[in-house]
Scaffold this active site. Structure first.
Site, PDB file in Angstrom:
ATOM      1  N   LYS A 176       0.866  -1.183   0.000  1.00  0.00           N
ATOM      2  CA  LYS A 176       0.000   0.000   0.000  1.00  0.00           C
ATOM      3  C   LYS A 176       0.902   1.232   0.000  1.00  0.00           C
ATOM      4  CE  LYS A 176      -1.520   2.923   2.660  1.00  0.00           C
ATOM      5  NZ  LYS A 176      -1.418   4.178   1.882  1.00  0.00           N
ATOM      6  N   GLY A 229       7.487   5.207   7.675  1.00  0.00           N
ATOM      7  CA  GLY A 229       6.647   6.395   7.812  1.00  0.00           C
ATOM      8  C   GLY A 229       6.959   7.096   9.114  1.00  0.00           C
ATOM      9  N   SER A 230       5.996   7.838   9.617  1.00  0.00           N
ATOM     10  CA  SER A 230       6.231   8.618  10.830  1.00  0.00           C
ATOM     11  C   SER A 230       6.220   7.731  12.072  1.00  0.00           C
ATOM     12  CB  SER A 230       5.146   9.685  10.956  1.00  0.00           C
ATOM     13  OG  SER A 230       3.883   9.062  11.047  1.00  0.00           O
ATOM     14  N   VAL A 233       2.484   7.194  13.332  1.00  0.00           N
ATOM     15  CA  VAL A 233       1.712   6.120  12.688  1.00  0.00           C
ATOM     16  C   VAL A 233       2.377   4.771  12.967  1.00  0.00           C
ATOM     17  CG1 VAL A 233       0.898   5.178  10.485  1.00  0.00           C
ATOM     18  CG2 VAL A 233       0.753   7.643  10.913  1.00  0.00           C
ATOM     19  N   GLY A 234       3.702   4.750  12.986  1.00  0.00           N
ATOM     20  CA  GLY A 234       4.415   3.502  13.263  1.00  0.00           C
ATOM     21  C   GLY A 234       4.011   2.900  14.596  1.00  0.00           C
ATOM     22  N   GLU A 251      10.592   1.621  10.071  1.00  0.00           N
ATOM     23  CA  GLU A 251      11.608   2.634   9.745  1.00  0.00           C
ATOM     24  C   GLU A 251      10.912   3.977   9.847  1.00  0.00           C
ATOM     25  OE1 GLU A 251      14.661   1.945   9.331  1.00  0.00           O
ATOM     26  OE2 GLU A 251      14.503  -0.211   9.079  1.00  0.00           O
ATOM     27  N   CYS A 285      13.889  11.347   5.739  1.00  0.00           N
ATOM     28  CA  CYS A 285      14.028  10.885   7.121  1.00  0.00           C
ATOM     29  C   CYS A 285      15.427  11.196   7.635  1.00  0.00           C
ATOM     30  CB  CYS A 285      13.730   9.402   7.214  1.00  0.00           C
ATOM     31  SG  CYS A 285      14.627   8.424   6.015  1.00  0.00           S
ATOM     32  N   GLN A 332       1.794  19.361   4.757  1.00  0.00           N
ATOM     33  CA  GLN A 332       3.209  19.562   5.100  1.00  0.00           C
ATOM     34  C   GLN A 332       3.528  21.044   5.243  1.00  0.00           C
ATOM     35  OE1 GLN A 332       3.656  15.940   5.885  1.00  0.00           O
ATOM     36  NE2 GLN A 332       5.546  17.127   5.917  1.00  0.00           N
ATOM     37  N   GLU A 386      10.520  16.305  14.709  1.00  0.00           N
ATOM     38  CA  GLU A 386      10.709  16.253  13.259  1.00  0.00           C
ATOM     39  C   GLU A 386       9.743  17.224  12.569  1.00  0.00           C
ATOM     40  OE1 GLU A 386       9.383  12.709  11.045  1.00  0.00           O
ATOM     41  OE2 GLU A 386      11.365  12.658  10.127  1.00  0.00           O
TER      42      GLU A 386
HETATM   43  P1  NAD Z   1       2.949   8.625   7.510  1.00  0.00           P
HETATM   44  O1  NAD Z   1       3.309   7.933   8.767  1.00  0.00           O
HETATM   45  O2  NAD Z   1       1.929   9.692   7.575  1.00  0.00           O
HETATM   46  O3  NAD Z   1       2.420   7.570   6.435  1.00  0.00           O
HETATM   47  C1  NAD Z   1       3.186   6.448   6.054  1.00  0.00           C
HETATM   48  C2  NAD Z   1       2.272   5.395   5.470  1.00  0.00           C
HETATM   49  O4  NAD Z   1       1.420   4.903   6.507  1.00  0.00           O
HETATM   50  C3  NAD Z   1       1.341   5.903   4.358  1.00  0.00           C
HETATM   51  O5  NAD Z   1       1.248   4.926   3.344  1.00  0.00           O
HETATM   52  C4  NAD Z   1       0.015   6.051   5.077  1.00  0.00           C
HETATM   53  O6  NAD Z   1      -1.098   5.939   4.233  1.00  0.00           O
HETATM   54  C5  NAD Z   1       0.080   4.895   6.057  1.00  0.00           C
HETATM   55  N1  NAD Z   1      -0.816   5.004   7.214  1.00  0.00           N
HETATM   56  C6  NAD Z   1      -1.270   6.130   7.810  1.00  0.00           C
HETATM   57  N2  NAD Z   1      -2.085   5.809   8.848  1.00  0.00           N
HETATM   58  C7  NAD Z   1      -2.134   4.461   8.910  1.00  0.00           C
HETATM   59  C8  NAD Z   1      -2.806   3.529   9.769  1.00  0.00           C
HETATM   60  N3  NAD Z   1      -3.573   3.935  10.756  1.00  0.00           N
HETATM   61  N4  NAD Z   1      -2.631   2.210   9.539  1.00  0.00           N
HETATM   62  C9  NAD Z   1      -1.819   1.783   8.545  1.00  0.00           C
HETATM   63  N5  NAD Z   1      -1.180   2.622   7.687  1.00  0.00           N
HETATM   64  C10 NAD Z   1      -1.321   3.944   7.879  1.00  0.00           C
HETATM   65  O7  NAD Z   1       4.321   9.156   6.907  1.00  0.00           O
HETATM   66  P2  NAD Z   1       4.551  10.022   5.591  1.00  0.00           P
HETATM   67  O8  NAD Z   1       4.061  11.401   5.858  1.00  0.00           O
HETATM   68  O9  NAD Z   1       4.053   9.296   4.386  1.00  0.00           O
HETATM   69  O10 NAD Z   1       6.146  10.010   5.509  1.00  0.00           O
HETATM   70  C11 NAD Z   1       6.944  10.833   6.263  1.00  0.00           C
HETATM   71  C12 NAD Z   1       7.527  10.114   7.460  1.00  0.00           C
HETATM   72  O11 NAD Z   1       8.215   8.946   7.043  1.00  0.00           O
HETATM   73  C13 NAD Z   1       8.551  10.945   8.207  1.00  0.00           C
HETATM   74  O12 NAD Z   1       8.358  10.802   9.589  1.00  0.00           O
HETATM   75  C14 NAD Z   1       9.876  10.324   7.800  1.00  0.00           C
HETATM   76  O13 NAD Z   1      10.920  10.512   8.711  1.00  0.00           O
HETATM   77  C15 NAD Z   1       9.499   8.896   7.662  1.00  0.00           C
HETATM   78  N6  NAD Z   1      10.440   8.181   6.817  1.00  0.00           N
HETATM   79  C16 NAD Z   1      11.305   7.297   7.400  1.00  0.00           C
HETATM   80  C17 NAD Z   1      12.243   6.622   6.621  1.00  0.00           C
HETATM   81  C18 NAD Z   1      13.179   5.633   7.238  1.00  0.00           C
HETATM   82  O14 NAD Z   1      13.631   4.750   6.533  1.00  0.00           O
HETATM   83  N7  NAD Z   1      13.505   5.733   8.522  1.00  0.00           N
HETATM   84  C19 NAD Z   1      12.301   6.857   5.246  1.00  0.00           C
HETATM   85  C20 NAD Z   1      11.419   7.780   4.693  1.00  0.00           C
HETATM   86  C21 NAD Z   1      10.484   8.423   5.477  1.00  0.00           C
END
Ligand code: NAD
Length: 496
Positions: A176, A229-230, A233-234, A251, A285, A332, A386
């Site tokens: 996804k 992701g963030s 959410v993680g 991550e 990130c 953003q 962040e």
């Molecule tokens: P986000 O956490 O908003 O979304 C990431 C993904 O999670 C998206 O596909 C989103 O649709 C999905 N999501 C959102 N809510 C969810 C839920 N309740 N259940 C399951 N999936 C859900 O992050 P973003 O805004 O897309 O990306 C930015 C973030 O990602 C920043 O915090 C950045 O640091 C991080 N990031 C980390 C790395 C790494 O490898 N450490 C790399 C790139 C980005």
């Protein structure tokens, strides 16, 4: 203007969302440019995709790993041919400048070639048995169906870091992608299909996190989840996965520090700071969001950084003269604005930027001026949280030990950089910085695919992508082969 409609990819066929709902993917540099229309999927769509992946697993796991790897190798070759087109698509859908989107596709190419080699390794172990005429070994096994949830900032590289090692290991996948950047995932997976990937081995479900991501995390037939992701959410995703003991690789965010010591090559440190802070519009990130300056060079460095940040050309990433693209969406921009207000209220000094750009060529997009704050102290929120935008904080320090302490004083631990000519300090920093990545005399961004990628503290939960990804996508099986033709009892028959 007409635009293209995309459908979910399930078992090699294309389907709209069961609900019929869709969403638009807009160019962040020009909202009148609709990149495509995508299904807003829900749990029924996820069910169908997981069922297709489960069916495909029965045969894919039996394809010899070197053969699976050949498909990845061909994928790398095809991506080389398609690099320019896919980079342009990516700049249109997420904004970063062409040089960087070419780099994003290149990372997928590098990953393809690197992981293809793994098809002829996937090493297990042999070890002596404690009993006579008994052979012992451990072998890697695929997990089954793996669910993947990805962010928008590396729309092709991150899916490739997950899909390729999962596939070479014999898993099948449901991915996804982020709602802002689904097209690049379609481009990647179409390339894999053209390279010979059988139907159902990779399935794509597009849509929003709570509707399309959450059901994937909770699905009983999904054996593991890989999430980038963030941290916010993680944490939600990890808690849901924990309810049924599902392995999850996380991550997440960063608040990465570049430390500049008095003896550093200042020109080099400046180039690194600008690239680290404003490359990808600060939306990495690993972006440099704190610059720690030793007192002796702080004044000069600050003046020169601000002068150069003011001159950065912000605009549409398809324009070769542009250095900084738009932020990915209005949300953003709101986050950047929010943190500027927080920093000002905390007493930080706005040295340049701090505002959205919305006139002239910036009229139809989501642009934010490269922003530098001076006079930041380590405890301020702008120094700890962040932002994920083109906003960088300058923090001054007296001693090397203080710099390490400040760098480590946050909840994240992804990337760090130290600029110095002192080899002793460089090695001490490598030892003492709490981060998954440390660069010496290079910016906080620039990871290569064949090293471990990930972080400590709230950046991750202990897994690594890159060189160590296979560890997540496989599970171990211990195998004992007794050729003594009699019952041998471990810990008992060899006791005397
Ligand atoms: P986000 O956490 O908003 O979304 C990431 C993904 O999670 C998206 O596909 C989103 O649709 C999905 N999501 C959102 N809510 C969810 C839920 N309740 N259940 C399951 N999936 C859900 O992050 P973003 O805004 O897309 O990306 C930015 C973030 O990602 C920043 O915090 C950045 O640091 C991080 N990031 C980390 C790395 C790494 O490898 N450490 C790399 C790139 C980005």
């Amino acid at each position: 203007m007409s635009h293209k409609t995309y459908l979910n990819l399930i078992g090699g066929e294309h389907y709209p969302a069961r609900s019929g709902k869709t969403f638009l993917n807009l160019n962040p540099a020009d909202h009148s440019d609709v990149v495509g229309e995508f299904p807003a999927s829900g749990s029924q769509d996820v069910d169908a995709a997981v069922a297709a992946a489960k069916k495909a697993f029965a045969t894919w796991r039996l394809v010899p790993a070197p053969k699976r790897a050949e498909i990845l190798y061909r994928t790398g070759q095809l991506l080389q041919e398609r690099k320019e087109q896919y980079a342009r698509d990516m700049t249109r859908e997420m904004g970063k400048v062409l040089a960087e989107t070419r780099g994003d596709v290149q990372e997928a190419i590098d990953e393809a070639f690197y992981v293809a080699g793994e098809g002829r390794r996937l090493f297990g172990k042999t070890t002596p048995s404690e009993l006579q005429n008994k052979f012992a070994m451990s072998i890697r096994m695929p997990l089954g169906v793996v669910g993947m949830i990805t962010p928008w900032n590396f729309p092709m590289a991150i899916p490739s870091w997950k899909l390729f090692p999962a596939l070479v290991s014999g898993n099948t996948c449901v991915i996804k992608p982020a709602e802002d950047t689904p097209l690049s995932t379609f481009n990647l997976v179409q390339t894999m299909i053209d390279a010979g990937l059988p139907p159902g081995v990779v399935n794509i479900i597009t849509g929003f996190g709570p509707d399309a991501g959450a059901p994937l995390v909770e699905h009983r037939d999904v054996r593991a989840i890989s999430f980038t992701g963030s941290s916010e959410v993680g944490s939600i995703v990890a808690q849901r996965a924990a309810a049924n003991f599902k392995p999850i690789s996380l991550e997440m965010g960063g608040k990465n520090a570049q430390i500049v010591l008095d003896d550093a090559n200042l020109d080099l440190a400046l180039d690194g700071a600008l690239w680290g802070a404003f490359g990808t519009t600060g939306q990495r990130c690993t972006a440099t969001s704190r610059i720690l300056l030793q007192k002796g060079i702080a004044k000069e460095f600050t003046e020169r950084l601000v002068e150069r940040a003011k001159k950065l050309r912000v605009g549409n990433g398809l324009d070769a003269a542009v250095e900084v693209g738009p932020q990915v969406n209005e949300q953003q921009i709101e986050t950047s604005k929010k943190y500027v207000a927080i920093a000002l209220a905390e007493g930080a000094e706005l040295l340049t930027g701090g505002v959205p750009l919305s006139e002239g060529t910036h009229l139809n997009g989501t642009f934010f001026a490269p922003t530098v704050f001076g006079g930041v102290t380590p405890q301020m929120r702008i120094a700890c949280e962040e932002v994920f935008g083109p906003v960088v904080s300058l923090i001054e320090f007296d001693t090397f030990e203080q710099a390490i302490q400040i760098a480590n004083s946050i909840d994240y631990g992804l990337s760090t950089a130290l600029y110095t000519k002192d080899v002793n300090r460089a090695f001490a920093a490598i030892r003492d910085l709490e981060a998954g990545i440390t660069y010496i005399n290079a910016p906080t961004i620039g990871a290569e695919v064949h090293l471990p990628f990930g972080g400590v503290k709230q950046t991750g939960n202990g897994h690594r992508e890159g060189s160590e990804a296979i560890d997540f996508y496989t599970t171990w099986k211990a195998v004992y082969i007794d050729y003594s033709d009699k019952l041998q009892r471990a810990q008992i028959d060899n006791a005397e």
